[in-house]
Design a protein around this motif. Structure first.
Motif, PDB file in Angstrom:
ATOM      1  N   GLU A 136      -9.980   0.309   1.021  1.00 32.01           N
ATOM      2  CA  GLU A 136      -9.644   0.064  -0.380  1.00 32.01           C
ATOM      3  C   GLU A 136      -9.396  -1.406  -0.689  1.00 32.01           C
TER       4      GLU A 136
ATOM      5  N   TYR B  26       0.833  -1.202   0.000  1.00 26.25           N
ATOM      6  CA  TYR B  26       0.000   0.000   0.000  1.00 26.25           C
ATOM      7  C   TYR B  26       0.867   1.252   0.000  1.00 26.25           C
TER       8      TYR B  26
ATOM      9  N   GLN C 295     -14.328  -4.812  -3.031  1.00 30.50           N
ATOM     10  CA  GLN C 295     -13.702  -5.072  -4.336  1.00 30.50           C
ATOM     11  C   GLN C 295     -14.622  -5.909  -5.216  1.00 30.50           C
TER      12      GLN C 295
END
Lengths: 153, 68
Positions: free
Chosen positions: A89, A12, A95
């Motif tokens: 995220e 990340y 997702q």
């Protein structure tokens, strides 16, 4: 090993750094737009619409780039905010939702465009070819992505 | 596939937010898992089972293992 892969923090960090580069490039596009508006557009014989496009697009791109750059820098310097953003995220349900929505939108757009081809042909040949080109790009990018993912996974 | 997440969580007096934070997903994902609307990936199932100190089979019950 499995748990090491589960920890996304290092990846990340890389993602955030890469995003900074992308937003920097986006900022450069906006600044080039401004430069064109101030130095090239006044000497040209462009209409008001085209001049407005330069100013509007350059402003929009620059503001968005600055906003996302500041946000990304903030995330990089605030570990707790970065952790929350990373969780949101990388959340697998989220997702899956985004993937499903994108799949539906792509399929819907493809069918709508295919339908529109029948309507466009008698109205405008240029519009027909433009839409046909978009559909061809969609189909080719689908095949390319499919091949790439088949090799990758 | 069903799961015992809600049961295990309540037995340990853990909130959905705490569990979500520990396994690094959103609270909404925990809610969906508990309601049976979403099936966890193998990775998430492993993290949840590890959090409770159990095996995946102890937490996630496949249909043929589900008691009638």
């Amino acid at each position: 090993m499995l748990m090491k892969n589960v920890t996304f923090s290092k990846d990340y960090d890389k993602t955030l750094k890469l995003r900074c580069l992308w937003f920097g490039a986006m900022l450069a596009i906006g600044l080039v737009g401004f430069a064109c508006y101030f130095f090239l557009v006044p000497q040209s014989n462009l209409g008001d619409h085209a001049k407005g496009f330069y100013l509007g697009a350059a402003s929009g791109i620059t503001v968005a780039a600055v906003f996302f750059l500041v946000r990304t820098q903030y995330l990089m310097s605030h570990p707790e905010a970065k952790r929350k953003a990373r969780i949101e995220e990388t959340d697998e349900r989220q997702q899956k939702i985004v993937g499903g929505a994108a799949q539906f939108a792509g399929l819907f757009t493809f069918y709508a465009a295919a339908l529109a081809l029948f309507v466009l042909l008698p109205l405008s040949l240029h519009a027909y070819y433009a839409l046909l080109g978009v559909l061809a790009v969609y189909a080719l990018s689908f095949v390319a992505a499919n091949l790439w993912l088949s090799k990758k996974l | 596939m069903t799961n015992r997440i809600a049961e295990l969580r309540k037995a340990r007096r853990i909130s959905q937010a705490e569990l979500a934070d520990a396994v690094e997903v959103t609270r909404q994902t925990i809610i969906s898992l508990e309601n049976g609307r979403y099936n966890a990936s193998l990775l998430l199932a492993h993290k949840i089972a590890q959090y409770f100190g159990l095996t995946i089979e102890d937490v996630f019950l496949f249909e043929e293992d589900t008691p009638c």
